[in-house]
Design an enzyme around this catalytic site. Structure first.
Site, PDB file in Angstrom:
ATOM      1  N   CYS A 129       0.801  -1.237   0.000  1.00 27.96           N
ATOM      2  CA  CYS A 129       0.000   0.000   0.000  1.00 27.96           C
ATOM      3  C   CYS A 129       0.829   1.280   0.000  1.00 27.96           C
ATOM      4  O   CYS A 129       0.308   2.348  -0.311  1.00 27.96           O
ATOM      5  CB  CYS A 129      -0.974  -0.005   1.170  1.00 27.96           C
ATOM      6  SG  CYS A 129      -0.295  -0.667   2.681  1.00 27.96           S
ATOM      7  N   HIS A 242      -1.761   6.389   4.086  1.00 28.47           N
ATOM      8  CA  HIS A 242      -0.306   6.461   4.156  1.00 28.47           C
ATOM      9  C   HIS A 242       0.119   7.768   3.482  1.00 28.47           C
ATOM     10  O   HIS A 242      -0.419   8.143   2.433  1.00 28.47           O
ATOM     11  CB  HIS A 242       0.331   5.291   3.414  1.00 28.47           C
ATOM     12  CG  HIS A 242       0.103   3.954   4.062  1.00 28.47           C
ATOM     13  ND1 HIS A 242      -0.452   3.802   5.317  1.00 28.47           N
ATOM     14  CD2 HIS A 242       0.395   2.696   3.625  1.00 28.47           C
ATOM     15  CE1 HIS A 242      -0.495   2.515   5.624  1.00 28.47           C
ATOM     16  NE2 HIS A 242      -0.001   1.820   4.609  1.00 28.47           N
TER      17      HIS A 242
END
Ligand code: A2P
Length: 350
Positions: A129, A242
């Site tokens: 990710c 993120h």
């Protein structure tokens, strides 16, 4: 059968739940949908499009009656069940790190290398990710000049670890204010009010597995096997999204204005970059969105032909579920889900 029969393995997890939402939002065409998880969730019901679906055990037999399986559980499940599914003619789109670097397994971000889907042999992988948003920004910018090297520092949310880590962050935050000692289970140290320069496991040379994933997966997706990518991956007390501080050296100079334009025109990227109004990407704004948000685009004065930027991406959506569903859409559009030999109608043993 006009549409594939779909199974989500790990349907009760952080990524699995978002996969359900994404399948519904994108109106992914399905003949049927089955959900599996660990034994403790078997029998639970989950609502999908107003219908109650019962969570089943994760057994090979399920795949004999499935055409596409999304797997997002843990490495052991991915290792065992991806092969079980493939053997039963079910195409797997896997979220773990188990298959990504296998030369027979396409590692795909459809905006970049959708054609790699064509070579699939029953298993396809989505990237880690933190790799996905990085490679999208790099792919946009390399249109102006080849890239010489990339340096990235990540700020990764706890949902990258899973729902138990989110619960731990919430519990530690309450304990912190109550003056209680933090209970740690998911990480070696408390994550609430802290930062851990430790994502994944430590490898020879002092890198973490996450940092090596960013190097190796970036090279594979961009088809640039020699590209140097230096990453420092940090877990932060953020729920979802993120973020990454990225420094890129190019062969030729690129102005921040040119970079902004390339990024803004790239599918799936949104530029949020207006320092005068304090506008820059932040996790709280990116949560629940499919786009990768890029800002703080400026010259990097420490690198020749350098650019610095900041990006934010929802790790459960584009970092996982959305990218997986996009790959499935490519598989379907290319007629590549009727994989392997004819399936047995029923499997005797699980
Ligand atoms: P369960 O909810 O029953 O534990 P997360 O990443 O949020 O931790 O979610 C992990 C997902 O993987 C969950 O759906 C979890 O199911 C599932 N899972 C964990 N262990 C197994 C297992 N041994 N077999 C099948 N699914 C598993």
């Amino acid at each position: 059968m006009a549409h594939p029969r779909v199974t989500i393995v790990g349907a009760t997890g952080a990524v699995g739940k978002v996969a359900l939402t994404v399948l519904e939002e994108r109106a992914f065409p399905m003949e049927s949908l089955r959900l599996t998880a660990s034994p403790r969730s078997v029998g639970r019901t989950v609502t999908f499009k107003g219908e109650e679906l019962t969570v089943e055990a994760t057994t090979p037999a399920v795949f004999a009656e499935s055409d596409i399986a999304f797997i997002s559980a843990n490495d052991d499940i991915s290792r065992d069940m991806a092969l079980a599914a493939k053997e039963r003619g079910c195409v797997v789109i896997d979220d773990s790190g188990v298959w990504r670097m296998d030369p027979e397994v396409p590692l795909v971000v459809p905006e970049i290398n959708a054609d790699d889907v064509d070579a699939h042999n029953g298993i396809l992988a989505i990237p880690n990710c933190s790799t996905t948003p990085l490679v999208m920004a790099l792919d946009a910018l390399r249109q102006a000049s080849p890239i010489r090297r990339v340096i990235a520092a990540t700020y990764q949310s706890v949902t990258g670890t899973g729902s138990a880590a989110l619960a731990e962050l919430e519990e530690q935050s309450r304990d912190y204010f109550a003056g209680n000692e933090a209970r740690t289970d998911q990480y070696p140290h408390p994550i609430a009010f802290n930062l851990l320069p430790h994502v994944g496991s430590f490898r020879d040379g002092g890198h973490t597995s996450e940092e090596m994933k960013m190097l190796n997966e970036t090279r594979k997706i961009l088809h640039e096997p020699g590209l140097p990518v230096s990453a420092t991956c940090v877990r932060v007390p953020v729920r979802v999204c993120h973020s990454e501080a990225v420094n890129i050296e190019f062969e030729r100079p690129i102005s921040p204005g040119e970079a902004r334009e390339l990024l803004a025109n790239y599918p799936g990227i949104v530029v949020v970059d207006d320092p005068a109004t304090n506008a820059y990407p932040m996790p709280l704004d990116g949560e629940g969105k499919d786009e990768v948000f890029v800002g703080r685009i400026r010259e990097d004065v420490a690198l020749p032909n350098g650019l610095a930027l900041w990006l934010v991406s929802d790790n459960l959506r584009k970092g996982a579920a959305t990218n997986a569903v996009q790959i499935a859409e490519e598989v379907v559009a290319r007629g590549l889900w009727r994989y392997g030999a004819a399936k047995p109608a029923v499997e005797a043993t699980a």
